[in-house]
Design an enzyme around this catalytic site. Structure first.
Site, mmCIF file in Angstrom:
data_model
loop_
_atom_site.group_PDB
_atom_site.id
_atom_site.type_symbol
_atom_site.label_atom_id
_atom_site.label_comp_id
_atom_site.label_asym_id
_atom_site.label_seq_id
_atom_site.Cartn_x
_atom_site.Cartn_y
_atom_site.Cartn_z
ATOM 1 N N ASP A 188 96.787 32.157 33.667
ATOM 2 C CA ASP A 188 97.893 31.643 34.468
ATOM 3 C C ASP A 188 97.307 31.191 35.797
ATOM 4 O O ASP A 188 96.089 31.269 36.005
ATOM 5 C CB ASP A 188 98.967 32.722 34.677
ATOM 6 C CG ASP A 188 100.362 32.139 34.901
ATOM 7 O OD1 ASP A 188 100.506 31.290 35.791
ATOM 8 O OD2 ASP A 188 101.300 32.534 34.191
ATOM 9 N N HIS A 266 101.637 26.171 34.728
ATOM 10 C CA HIS A 266 101.002 27.429 35.153
ATOM 11 C C HIS A 266 99.480 27.353 34.983
ATOM 12 O O HIS A 266 98.842 28.320 34.572
ATOM 13 C CB HIS A 266 101.548 28.608 34.352
ATOM 14 C CG HIS A 266 102.908 29.060 34.799
ATOM 15 N ND1 HIS A 266 103.116 29.909 35.866
ATOM 16 C CD2 HIS A 266 104.145 28.770 34.319
ATOM 17 C CE1 HIS A 266 104.410 30.122 36.023
ATOM 18 N NE2 HIS A 266 105.066 29.436 35.094
ATOM 19 N N GLU A 323 108.218 26.536 32.674
ATOM 20 C CA GLU A 323 108.213 26.216 34.103
ATOM 21 C C GLU A 323 107.208 25.140 34.521
ATOM 22 O O GLU A 323 106.635 25.202 35.611
ATOM 23 C CB GLU A 323 107.985 27.490 34.925
ATOM 24 C CG GLU A 323 109.086 28.525 34.744
ATOM 25 C CD GLU A 323 108.873 29.759 35.580
ATOM 26 O OE1 GLU A 323 109.856 30.352 36.038
ATOM 27 O OE2 GLU A 323 107.709 30.168 35.773
#
Length: 752
Positions: A188, A266, A323
């Site tokens: 991440d 990410h 996201e």
């Protein structure tokens, strides 16, 4: 101090009881489907013979022997034999039960049967909880099977890296609870944690950063990585040999590890090692998404996934998919060309193209793609499994469309939220998810040919979880509750019964080197009812610990003054049909306060309850609470805006409470909640206006908040106005004073 001890030490250190007995009833977690108890106990001799039937695999035999030895006291000598043996374990080829089911009988010996190795391993975990610490096993007949095939825990090791002994310690605790999937969030924006032979720069340049403190590094927009070996470098990674070791250990315990390689978002850490994977114009502070228009991106991830599949035998491979900011894709010529080639102008469809293509690649290798529910956007890949975290809606949609679904809603199963009063808790990302909230979760029942909703998973993101001690605190006992949600049929679950079993389990966790949250919560349960045409408030204060005592006083009295202190009996209700008063309360165990500071609660009714609220501005539909009845229902919001009692606004709040008639109004108060990490702030100012006719209003002035907006913990502030005059209409206006996307949350407008 290392919080979670190396796994071998934990497994074999069984001089203490594997579980406390209450009378003759073993306190087993998760609660079995069926359990019959017998009088007496099976006394364990110093030497025991055991036999294995129907197990031919050498690895399976080794695994079962390892688990059996770990469940009995170390001073008992175990020897494999045949014929008449004290312990008989059988893999039954004619088994007609569920795949992970087992039947365990303990009388003057132990008989365990199952149709699969997984079933035998589950039975052995239960056997370990029957040991009373005094050289004997409780005598029982247990027939048991899980409610869900997938029973998972996710750990983020990117924001903060945790070494192998910590991971193994978690796996050991999961196995005891029959949790069978460990979702390992390996990469991440906080760091790349997996050694790659193909791309060595990943661990040389993207595994160590300049700062451990997440607020400084991420929130302060430092976001730089430094080469491995640099002075003060913070981070780490797992070698491929370490990965193999952990995977093998998990398999021995009956746990499948599901790796996650996050894409396309990410991905900040990749910019420092392979910037060619990003759109033109990206810099390290905004390079969150890889470039989908760049063919090198697909070559990179396919090669990485080849390495991942060589290390992890799991059929499921998680690819993230959540996201993505998508900002640079809109400006990137390569992404524009890609969108033109697939016939779209929608960046969501561009992401969907990548997910579909990666899924096709995984399917060609015999693996299945798993992703967060954002992979629904732009069209779901045909064979994908969805993890539904933004509520249940995405999961329900996917299940009805014929996909496998794992429910992991943030409302109930996000363990990075606080589990107690924020001022008394170690730092969390916000929210409030106490033990009871986790235990109350019940996934919707949807099946299809591929399985439908196949299970549940709790997630621990680690932005603010930096140490093994804090990690343990956030996990336990909430994953203990998760185990019962995942295993025990809903109709057999009872929270009060669970508390009688989890309370002694906390002691066992501590003996094994864990640092669980101590149950000390005090939960208010309030309701407003009508009695003879008048409202009455009933308030119950329930302690999390079943053996704790609740003491309360009216405001202004001290709980230290025994003359004024009232002690509540279990289930006792405090009632008031008079005006609102505040009480202070605390929980006590063996005469000692469990909260450093007394907690305050409002008891009583107010004039606004019989009124009507007119909304001059609209609430946000996602946080509507009880809609038009929220702000005058008599019930205060709790410690989080997610409790369904706080009403959220993304435009200036403007509401008017209309009372039944003009009357004396002495005081008007309202509470607002701030939670900076979730973009929830105090209003920039609050104004109260009063009127007798609803047309001509007189302002009582503006008040600005006193709350420090830089405080990262959730906080509540009460705004008080004192008109001391007659009125029928009370108008409350609260400005947001911030850019689009910020919230203010209000709960009760109290009129006295």
């Amino acid at each position: 101090m290392n919080l979670i001890k190396p796994i071998i030490a934990v497994c074999c250190s069984l001089t203490m009881s594997a579980y406390t007995l209450l009378g003759q009833t073993p306190l087993i977690i998760p609660k079995p489907v069926s359990m019959q108890t017998y009088e007496g106990a099976f006394q364990l001799p110093s030497k025991l013979k055991f036999q294995l039937k129907g197990i031919s695999s050498k690895q399976d035999i080794q695994d079962i022997e390892f688990l059996l030895k770990s469940k009995l006291p170390s001073k008992v000598s175990l020897q494999r034999g045949s014929g008449k043996c004290a312990i008989n374990l059988e893999l039954d080829s004619s088994w007609k039960g569920a795949a992970e089911a087992y039947k365990l009988e303990v009388k003057q010996g132990v008989t365990l049967k199952a149709g699969t190795i997984e079933g035998l391993k589950n039975g052995l975990q239960t056997l370990g909880q029957l040991y009373d610490g005094k050289q004997s096993l409780a005598q029982v007949l247990i027939e048991d099977a899980p409610s869900y095939a997938y029973r998972g825990v996710m750990l983020d090791v990117s924001r903060h890296f945790f070494p192998v002994p910590v991971i193994k310690g978690l796996l050991d605790e999961m196995a005891k609870l029959k949790l069978n999937r460990f979702h390992w969030h390996l990469v991440d924006g906080g760091g790349w944690r997996l050694e790659s032979k193909t791309y060595p720069k990943l661990t040389e340049l993207s595994a160590y950063r300049t700062e451990s403190n997440w607020d400084k590094w991420w929130g302060g927009r430092d976001r730089r990585f430094v080469p491995k070996g640099s002075e003060a470098a913070y981070g780490g990674y797992y070698t491929q040999e370490e990965i193999k070791d952990v995977v093998a250990y998990a398999s021995r315990l009956g746990i499948t590890i599901i790796p996650e390689i996050e894409l396309p978002g990410h991905s900040n850490e990749l910019f420092f090692s392979y910037p060619n994977l990003f759109c033109p114009g990206a810099d390290y502070k905004q390079a969150t998404d890889v470039c989908i228009g760049n063919e090198e991106t697909f070559t990179f991830f396919e090669n990485i996934l080849d390495e991942v599949m060589a290390l992890f035998p799991s059929r499921d491979i998680h690819i993230g998919g959540d996201e993505a900011s998508m900002d640079l894709w809109k400006k990137c010529p390569k992404c524009a060309q890609r969108m033109q080639s697939i016939g779209t102008t929608d960046v969501h469809a561009l992401q969907s193209y990548m997910i579909h293509r990666i899924e096709k690649y995984l399917n060609s290798k015999g693996r299945n793609l798993v992703g967060w529910d954002e992979i629904l956007m732009g069209g779901l890949a045909p064979n994908a499994t969805v993890m539904s975290w933004r509520g249940e809606e995405g999961g329900i949609t996917a299940a009805k469309a014929g996909h496998r679904v794992i429910m992991t809603p943030g409302s109930h199963l996000y363990l990075d939220f606080y589990q107690g009063k924020a001022s008394e808790e170690p730092r969390a990302i916000g929210g409030f998810t106490p033990l009871e909230k986790v235990y109350s979760y019940a996934p919707p029942a949807i099946t299809n040919s591929k399985g439908g909703i196949i299970g549940v998973q709790a997630n621990l993101w680690t932005e603010y979880v930096e140490t093994p001690e804090h990690l343990s605190y956030m996990l336990f006992p909430r994953i203990v509750a998760l185990s019962e949600v995942a295993w025990t049929p809903k109709e057999k679950r009872d929270y009060k019964d669970f508390l009688t079993r989890v309370t002694p389990y906390l002691g066992q966790l501590k003996q094994r080197g864990q640092h669980p949250y101590e149950l000390r919560g005090l939960n208010p349960k309030a309701e407003v009812v009508m009695r003879d045409g008048k409202p009455q408030m009933n308030l119950r204060l329930e302690a999390e610990r079943p053996d704790a005592e609740v003491r309360f006083n009216w405001i202004g009295e001290s709980t230290e003054d025994s003359h004024n202190t009232r002690t509540l009996r279990a289930g006792q209700v405090i009632s008031s049909d008079g005006s609102s008063r505040m009480i202070t309360a605390n929980t006590y165990l063996n005469g000692k306060k469990l909260h450093d500071e007394d907690l305050q609660f409002r008891l009583g009714v107010h004039k606004g309850i019989l009124g009507k609220v007119h909304y001059n501005s609209k609430w946000n539909d996602k946080y509507k609470a009880n809609q038009g009845a929220t702000l005058n229902d008599g019930i205060d919001g709790g410690l989080t805006y997610l409790d369904g009692k706080w009403q959220g606004f993304t435009e200036p709040m403007d509401v008017t409470v209309e009372l039944p008639q003009t009357q004396d109004v002495r005081e008007v108060t309202m509470r607002f909640l701030a939670e900076r990490e979730q973009w929830v702030y105090m209003p920039s100012d609050v104004e109260v206006l009063i009127s007798s006719d609803g047309k001509n209003f007189t302002s009582l002035g503006l008040k600005k908040p006193l709350t420090d907006e830089n405080n990262p913990r959730p906080s509540i502030e009460t705004f008080t106005f004192k008109p001391n005059q007659k009125a029928r209409y009370i108008r409350v206006k609260a400005n947001i004073g911030r850019s689009e996307g910020h919230f203010i949350f209000c709960d009760e407008i109290v009129i006295l």
